[in-house]
Scaffold this motif. Structure first.
Motif, PDB file in Angstrom:
ATOM      1  N   GLN A 105      -4.363   2.341   8.556  1.00 54.79           N
ATOM      2  CA  GLN A 105      -4.896   1.323   9.294  1.00 54.79           C
ATOM      3  C   GLN A 105      -5.197  -0.047   8.342  1.00 54.79           C
ATOM      4  OE1 GLN A 105      -7.879   2.999  11.128  1.00 54.79           O
ATOM      5  NE2 GLN A 105      -6.650   3.740  12.819  1.00 54.79           N
ATOM      6  N   ILE A 106      -6.136   0.768   7.849  1.00 53.66           N
ATOM      7  CA  ILE A 106      -6.595  -0.642   5.947  1.00 53.66           C
ATOM      8  C   ILE A 106      -5.108  -1.523   6.024  1.00 53.66           C
ATOM      9  CG2 ILE A 106      -7.248  -0.515   3.548  1.00 53.66           C
ATOM     10  CD1 ILE A 106      -8.626   2.001   4.565  1.00 53.66           C
ATOM     11  N   GLU A 107      -3.798  -0.395   5.685  1.00 54.19           N
ATOM     12  CA  GLU A 107      -3.241  -1.516   4.631  1.00 54.19           C
ATOM     13  C   GLU A 107      -2.635  -2.185   5.785  1.00 54.19           C
ATOM     14  OE1 GLU A 107      -0.595   1.388   1.843  1.00 54.19           O
ATOM     15  OE2 GLU A 107       0.483   1.476   3.879  1.00 54.19           O
ATOM     16  N   LYS A 108      -2.811  -2.069   7.469  1.00 54.73           N
ATOM     17  CA  LYS A 108      -1.934  -3.118   8.695  1.00 54.73           C
ATOM     18  C   LYS A 108      -2.914  -3.986   8.060  1.00 54.73           C
ATOM     19  CE  LYS A 108       0.325  -1.957  13.524  1.00 54.73           C
ATOM     20  NZ  LYS A 108       0.351  -1.620  14.039  1.00 54.73           N
ATOM     21  N   ALA A 109      -4.293  -3.657   8.630  1.00 54.61           N
ATOM     22  CA  ALA A 109      -5.826  -4.954   8.537  1.00 54.61           C
ATOM     23  C   ALA A 109      -5.611  -6.067   7.414  1.00 54.61           C
ATOM     24  CB  ALA A 109      -6.756  -3.984   8.481  1.00 54.61           C
ATOM     25  N   TYR A 110      -5.173  -5.352   6.134  1.00 54.41           N
ATOM     26  CA  TYR A 110      -5.131  -6.278   5.376  1.00 54.41           C
ATOM     27  C   TYR A 110      -4.030  -7.062   5.338  1.00 54.41           C
ATOM     28  CZ  TYR A 110      -4.752  -7.380   0.108  1.00 54.41           C
ATOM     29  OH  TYR A 110      -4.821  -8.772  -1.302  1.00 54.41           O
ATOM     30  N   SER A 111      -2.912  -6.428   5.138  1.00 53.02           N
ATOM     31  CA  SER A 111      -1.542  -7.269   6.242  1.00 53.02           C
ATOM     32  C   SER A 111      -2.196  -8.727   7.159  1.00 53.02           C
ATOM     33  CB  SER A 111      -0.702  -6.518   6.465  1.00 53.02           C
ATOM     34  OG  SER A 111       0.715  -7.177   6.663  1.00 53.02           O
ATOM     35  N   GLU A 112      -2.464  -8.056   8.356  1.00 55.08           N
ATOM     36  CA  GLU A 112      -3.113  -8.903   8.714  1.00 55.08           C
ATOM     37  C   GLU A 112      -3.691 -10.065   8.263  1.00 55.08           C
ATOM     38  OE1 GLU A 112       0.035  -7.323  12.124  1.00 55.08           O
ATOM     39  OE2 GLU A 112      -0.947  -8.889  11.833  1.00 55.08           O
ATOM     40  N   LEU A 113      -4.953  -9.852   7.820  1.00 57.25           N
ATOM     41  CA  LEU A 113      -5.877 -10.633   7.297  1.00 57.25           C
ATOM     42  C   LEU A 113      -5.351 -11.396   6.660  1.00 57.25           C
ATOM     43  CD1 LEU A 113      -8.695 -11.128   6.824  1.00 57.25           C
ATOM     44  CD2 LEU A 113      -8.722  -9.626   5.112  1.00 57.25           C
ATOM     45  N   LYS A 114      -4.326 -11.009   5.836  1.00 60.04           N
ATOM     46  CA  LYS A 114      -3.162 -12.502   4.496  1.00 60.04           C
ATOM     47  C   LYS A 114      -2.310 -13.032   5.307  1.00 60.04           C
ATOM     48  CE  LYS A 114      -1.409 -10.877   0.675  1.00 60.04           C
ATOM     49  NZ  LYS A 114      -0.247 -10.327  -0.330  1.00 60.04           N
ATOM     50  N   SER A 115      -1.847 -12.792   6.146  1.00 59.29           N
ATOM     51  CA  SER A 115      -1.153 -13.241   7.191  1.00 59.29           C
ATOM     52  C   SER A 115      -1.429 -14.398   8.069  1.00 59.29           C
ATOM     53  CB  SER A 115      -0.289 -12.253   7.991  1.00 59.29           C
ATOM     54  OG  SER A 115       0.386 -13.571   9.015  1.00 59.29           O
ATOM     55  N   THR A 116      -3.026 -14.034   8.504  1.00 58.64           N
ATOM     56  CA  THR A 116      -4.213 -15.095   9.277  1.00 58.64           C
ATOM     57  C   THR A 116      -4.998 -15.817   7.761  1.00 58.64           C
ATOM     58  OG1 THR A 116      -4.682 -13.009  10.751  1.00 58.64           O
ATOM     59  CG2 THR A 116      -5.857 -14.943  10.701  1.00 58.64           C
ATOM     60  N   GLN A 117      -4.636 -15.399   7.241  1.00 54.78           N
ATOM     61  CA  GLN A 117      -5.827 -16.132   6.232  1.00 54.78           C
ATOM     62  C   GLN A 117      -4.766 -17.943   5.681  1.00 54.78           C
ATOM     63  OE1 GLN A 117      -5.929 -15.127   1.825  1.00 54.78           O
ATOM     64  NE2 GLN A 117      -7.861 -15.635   1.924  1.00 54.78           N
ATOM     65  N   SER A 118      -2.938 -17.317   5.760  1.00 48.52           N
ATOM     66  CA  SER A 118      -2.314 -17.853   4.410  1.00 48.52           C
ATOM     67  C   SER A 118      -2.512 -18.989   6.436  1.00 48.52           C
ATOM     68  CB  SER A 118      -0.875 -17.445   5.097  1.00 48.52           C
ATOM     69  OG  SER A 118      -1.630 -16.642   4.511  1.00 48.52           O
ATOM     70  N   GLN A 156      -7.179  10.605   6.366  1.00 47.75           N
ATOM     71  CA  GLN A 156      -6.600  10.180   5.219  1.00 47.75           C
ATOM     72  C   GLN A 156      -5.464   9.478   5.178  1.00 47.75           C
ATOM     73  OE1 GLN A 156      -6.868  12.586   1.759  1.00 47.75           O
ATOM     74  NE2 GLN A 156      -8.489  13.044   1.480  1.00 47.75           N
ATOM     75  N   LYS A 157      -4.196   9.665   5.339  1.00 50.55           N
ATOM     76  CA  LYS A 157      -3.135   9.122   6.341  1.00 50.55           C
ATOM     77  C   LYS A 157      -3.385   7.684   6.699  1.00 50.55           C
ATOM     78  CE  LYS A 157       0.089  12.333   5.003  1.00 50.55           C
ATOM     79  NZ  LYS A 157       1.443  13.551   5.054  1.00 50.55           N
ATOM     80  N   LYS A 158      -3.810   8.453   7.857  1.00 49.62           N
ATOM     81  CA  LYS A 158      -4.346   7.399   9.856  1.00 49.62           C
ATOM     82  C   LYS A 158      -5.098   6.146   8.540  1.00 49.62           C
ATOM     83  CE  LYS A 158      -6.413   7.606  13.470  1.00 49.62           C
ATOM     84  NZ  LYS A 158      -7.486   7.708  14.814  1.00 49.62           N
ATOM     85  N   ASP A 159      -6.796   6.470   7.583  1.00 48.50           N
ATOM     86  CA  ASP A 159      -7.304   5.576   7.590  1.00 48.50           C
ATOM     87  C   ASP A 159      -6.459   4.720   6.636  1.00 48.50           C
ATOM     88  OD1 ASP A 159     -10.633   7.224   6.902  1.00 48.50           O
ATOM     89  OD2 ASP A 159      -9.560   6.384   8.815  1.00 48.50           O
ATOM     90  N   LYS A 160      -5.775   5.376   5.633  1.00 48.59           N
ATOM     91  CA  LYS A 160      -5.072   4.253   4.887  1.00 48.59           C
ATOM     92  C   LYS A 160      -3.978   3.329   5.372  1.00 48.59           C
ATOM     93  CE  LYS A 160      -1.441   4.292   0.835  1.00 48.59           C
ATOM     94  NZ  LYS A 160      -0.975   5.693  -0.414  1.00 48.59           N
TER      95      LYS A 160
END
Length: 702
Positions: free
Chosen positions: A411-424, A405-409
């Motif tokens: 990874q999801i947070e990291k991916a979301y952060s990178e996605l927002k940065s890339t979207q910008s 659960q910790k690992k998935d969380k």
């Protein structure tokens, strides 16, 4: 791992293809001068380390045969970023490139050290995990083949290093290893390089009968694969063999082919080498004037490259040609310059010979040391892994779910952060692209008020002269009424100058607002003025960009429409995108399938922008409607539901990102509005009336 995949997908599919040539094997693709200029801008603007890593690699490849110090700097930055990102295969690639360029610059010890370290890294199959942008190294996206590609290229560079130092037999051994590795890679571009290097090694051994077949194979695989970077050098090598066989006519033909090919491919070094060969050949055949011209061309090239080796040879070629026509002073001048450079190079060559003597011993000792370290590392790793396995078996029972659960969380947070940065980044890139399209239109719009300012200024200056002449007269003969009339005219002119100056300032202000990052603050905005401004800017921008562009536009604005609270930069971007799409669509007449039943129908490309005000009624808020319509071929039903999806585009490759309508949809939704499309594709038997598309924006008025 997900972070690297995310950047890989976004960059590879939407940025990387624009920077490379259309060759099948991306590992060997090198940018042109125009693409290199774009890469420099990308390197300045991008904050993404993986993109910067790749961009430094491509710029290094571009400069390695043009300016080796610049190429070395880019490869060193590539190595630095690869180590920061813990990308071992990229680290090996950076070391390999540094080794090759160091060899070209005669820094053989640094080249050997880098290549041996690169080989050690690439020989470890554990680096096959988590390779960023694996398809750069392997078209099959196979991590194993990607590692073998880098390892094979390292062996090729080691072979070239031995070639540079004059050990042609050892060079052949490494290139034959490359042939064995390429049996798995099946890379025709690499095969071209291998056979070329084998041919040059045979030339170094004076075994021309062995060199010719290899060079012909190199030329064959270069043409087959489309990899042309070193094709000019192949022609140069064949020309040297022809010259050695006293076939001067064919030799001259191959040298000129090398100049032409290498110039087209921006391989400056090989152009200089071909000019030197032509200068020597013309001198042998008595064509002294031609020899002088070719020698001068070589001097200019090697001065530009700051290549002392080539420059020394060019000076000596100059001297020899001048000597044959008894220009003793010139011959002595260039002989002195050539000998001075040769003296410096001889000192370096003594050092290089000393380094070369220790090559075999260094390789043997480093190979033995590497083997011992690998054995010790495996022993330690085995003991450590055994202990960890026992420990993990105990921990696994109690903590499996919690760790997952910790690992998935994370990874999801990291991916979301990178996605927002890339979207910008993508949104900003799209906005700047649209600003680029506006530039010509802005220049046209600014020119009109500037013309008024200039004209009224000139008239005012003439009126002032008249006032001064009138004031210079005697009070009795002075016409005060005329003076007053002139001053009144000057005042009116100044008011007009002020008016048109403010108009130009407003246009510049609008451009700055469009390029600036949105503050997210809404303000009362005149939608009619905003739509009219972007319509004219888009039209004049397209006219300036494409002289063949021909279209008409019309406006139908509702003057009762009040100002509404919107973010003007964002809504302006939506309008610009829709208007540009409309002008793009009207350039294609309705499709001829089935025919137009009216034989007198003539397609007149037209774009209409209209607004209307829906007043509040029945407890509902008022609304603003903005329509952009065209009489183009319409949108097929098969893709109508896809047009607002990110990265979907029907434009040819390189003309559209597929982000315009998607971002427009998001902007309108963020304003609480709606965007709809109505389209009627041309049908068989129609008379051309009523076809086209209309995009309608509905914005609520608060």
């Amino acid at each position: 791992m997900r972070q690297f995949k995310l950047y890989s997908y976004i960059f590879l599919f939407f940025v990387f293809p624009l920077l490379l040539r259309a060759e099948e094997n991306p590992f060997w693709q090198e940018p042109t001068k125009v693409q290199a200029d774009s890469l420099k801008q990308l390197l300045i603007s991008s904050k993404n380390d993986t993109i910067r890593m790749l961009t430094n690699r491509q710029l290094g490849l571009y400069y390695q045969e043009i300016s080796r110090p610049i190429a070395l700097a880019h490869f060193e930055e590539l190595l630095k970023l690869a180590r920061q990102l813990k990308q071992k295969l990229w680290e090996a690639e950076g070391l390999s490139r540094i080794g090759y360029v160091s060899g070209l610059m005669q820094n053989y010890s640094t080249g050997l050290k880098s290549l041996l370290l690169a080989k050690e890294i690439a020989s470890d199959d554990r680096i096959q995990k988590d390779i960023w942008n694996v398809n750069l190294f392997s078209g099959e996206r196979d991590p194993h083949l990607a590692r073998l590609k880098v390892l094979a290229n390292i062996n090729e560079h080691l072979g070239l290093l031995y070639y540079f130092t004059g050990d042609y037999n050892m060079s052949l051994e490494y290139h034959n290893k490359c042939l064995s590795l390429n049996e798995k890679l099946k890379d025709d571009a690499f095969l071209s390089l291998i056979h070329q290097n084998i041919g040059e090694s045979y030339i170094g051994l004076k075994q021309f009968e062995m060199a010719i077949p290899s060079l012909k194979k190199a030329l064959f695989y270069s043409l087959k694969s489309g990899y042309a970077k070193y094709r000019g050098l192949i022609y140069l090598d064949i020309g040297r063999i022809k010259e050695d066989n006293l076939n001067y006519a064919d030799a001259k033909k191959y040298y000129h082919t090398c100049v032409q090919t290498s110039t087209q491919l921006e391989s400056t070094d090989y152009v200089g080498m071909a000019y030197l060969a032509l200068a020597d050949l013309e001198r042998k055949t008595g064509a002294i004037d031609s020899s002088l011209i070719f020698a001068e061309n070589a001097v200019n090239i090697y001065r530009f490259m700051n290549d002392s080796v080539g420059l020394a040879d060019a000076y000596l070629a100059f001297s020899s040609a001048f000597d044959l026509i008894n220009l003793t002073d010139s011959a002595y001048f260039y002989l002195k310059k050539g000998i001075t450079l040769k003296t410096i190079l001889n000192k370096e060559q003594h050092v290089n010979k000393f380094q070369t003597i220790g090559f075999d011993e260094q390789i043997r000792l480093q190979a033995l040391e590497a083997k011992q370290m690998r054995t010790q590392s495996r022993t330690r790793t085995f003991a450590l892994v055994s202990g960890i396995i026992v420990l993990l078996l105990i921990i696994f029972i109690f903590h499996r779910n919690n760790k997952r659960q910790k690992k998935d969380k994370a990874q999801i947070e990291k991916a979301y952060s990178e996605l927002k940065s890339t979207q910008s980044q993508l949104i900003q890139s799209e906005k700047m692209a649209s600003l680029g399209e506006l530039t010509a239109g802005i220049a046209h719009e600014i020119q009109n008020p500037l013309n008024f300012v200039n004209n009224f200024s000139e008239v005012s200056n003439e009126l002032i002269v008249e006032v001064e002449e009138e004031r210079a007269k005697n009070p009795e003969s002075r016409d005060e009424n005329q003076v007053s009339e002139i001053l009144s005219d000057i005042k009116q002119n100044l008011e007009k100058i002020n008016h048109h100056g403010k108009r130009a300032a407003d246009i510049v202000k609008g451009m700055l607002q469009h390029s600036r990052t949105s503050s997210g603050v809404k303000e009362p905005t005149d939608i009619n003025a905003l739509a009219d401004e972007y319509l004219r800017l888009a039209y004049h921008g397209l006219r300036a960009k494409d002289k063949s562009f021909n279209a008409d536009f019309k406006t139908d604005f509702d003057e009762t429409l009040p100002k509404i609270n919107v973010i003007p930069q964002d809504i302006g971007r939506v309008l610009l995108n829709l208007i540009n799409n409309a002008f793009y669509a009207v350039q294609a007449p309705p499709p001829p399938e089935g025919g137009i039943k009216d034989p007198n129908y003539v397609h007149k490309p037209t774009v209409i922008v209209k607004t209307s005000y829906l007043p509040p009624s029945g407890g509902t808020r008022g609304a603003c409607l903005v329509g952009v319509s065209d009489n183009g071929p319409g949108i097929p039903d098969s893709i109508k539901d896809k047009i607002f999806q990110p990265f979907f585009t029907t434009k040819p490759t390189g003309q559209g990102t597929g982000l315009g309508l998607s971002l427009s949809y998001d902007i309108v939704k963020a304003h609480g509005g709606e965007i709809r499309v109505e389209t009627k594709p041309a049908l068989a038997g129609s008379d051309g009336e009523g076809v086209g598309s209309e995009f309608t924006i509905l914005l609520p008025i608060y």
